[in-house]
Design a protein around this motif. Structure first.
Motif, PDB file in Angstrom:
ATOM      1  N   THR A  54     -11.032   4.433   4.658  1.00 44.96           N
ATOM      2  CA  THR A  54      -9.858   4.252   5.594  1.00 44.96           C
ATOM      3  C   THR A  54      -9.347   3.072   6.104  1.00 44.96           C
ATOM      4  N   VAL A  55     -10.325   2.487   6.438  1.00 42.88           N
ATOM      5  CA  VAL A  55     -10.277   0.962   7.040  1.00 42.88           C
ATOM      6  C   VAL A  55     -10.158   0.008   6.028  1.00 42.88           C
ATOM      7  N   GLN A  56     -10.623   0.062   5.024  1.00 39.81           N
ATOM      8  CA  GLN A  56     -10.326  -0.896   3.867  1.00 39.81           C
ATOM      9  C   GLN A  56      -8.781  -0.639   3.378  1.00 39.81           C
ATOM     10  N   GLY A  57      -8.611   0.684   3.186  1.00 40.73           N
ATOM     11  CA  GLY A  57      -7.212   0.995   2.595  1.00 40.73           C
ATOM     12  C   GLY A  57      -5.962   0.326   3.713  1.00 40.73           C
ATOM     13  N   ALA A  58      -6.393   0.488   4.841  1.00 38.20           N
ATOM     14  CA  ALA A  58      -5.421  -0.163   5.968  1.00 38.20           C
ATOM     15  C   ALA A  58      -5.250  -1.529   5.848  1.00 38.20           C
ATOM     16  N   ALA A  59      -6.539  -2.020   5.811  1.00 33.95           N
ATOM     17  CA  ALA A  59      -6.553  -3.636   5.515  1.00 33.95           C
ATOM     18  C   ALA A  59      -5.733  -3.771   4.184  1.00 33.95           C
ATOM     19  N   ALA A  60      -6.159  -3.497   3.140  1.00 32.83           N
ATOM     20  CA  ALA A  60      -5.544  -3.833   2.171  1.00 32.83           C
ATOM     21  C   ALA A  60      -4.025  -3.506   2.097  1.00 32.83           C
TER      22      ALA A  60
END
Length: 135
Positions: free
Chosen positions: A81-87
């Motif tokens: 979730t965090v990586q997806g939001a950052a990407a």
């Protein structure tokens, strides 16, 4: 004593919904934020679990929650979730560092015989006739 929080309120507001609700049996549940901050402190410092400061709660309870969240996939979901939001915000830099260090064997270990495949392979190589290089 002023307690220094490891995460800002904004960060916690984004992460809090990603953790499972505490089970409603037994003792009152630990504060999830304090538990997460204790886990973050432990990994940031590299200290043993037993050295987690008391302000985060009982070290064993913190470890148990970490273990439970590892087993049920909470950490994997949180990371995705965090990586997806950052990407999505173009905030991820996928830089890879590769170490090409070569470690040599000690001088006394360089001439040791090597076991390359177990008894059967060793037995077959000793019993078969040697081929000459000229053939």
């Amino acid at each position: 004593m002023v307690i220094r929080l490891e995460m800002t309120d904004e960060q916690w507001a984004a992460l809090a919904p990603l953790f499972p609700a505490p089970k409603g049996r037994g003792r009152p549940p630990m504060d999830t934020r304090e538990t997460v901050e204790g886990i973050a402190w432990r990994f940031r410092t590299g200290a043993p679990w037993r050295d987690i400061p008391e302000r985060f709660g009982n070290w064993n309870s913190i470890y148990q929650r970490f273990s439970d969240w590892s087993a049920d996939g909470t950490w994997a979901r949180l990371l995705a979730t965090v990586q997806g939001a950052a990407a999505a915000n173009d905030e991820v830099e996928w830089t890879v560092s590769v170490d090409s260090t070569v470690t040599r064997v000690h001088q006394h270990g360089a001439t040791l015989s090597r076991d390359t495949g177990g008894w059967i392979e060793l037995h077959e190589s000793l019993s078969s006739p040697r081929r000459s290089r000229a053939a």
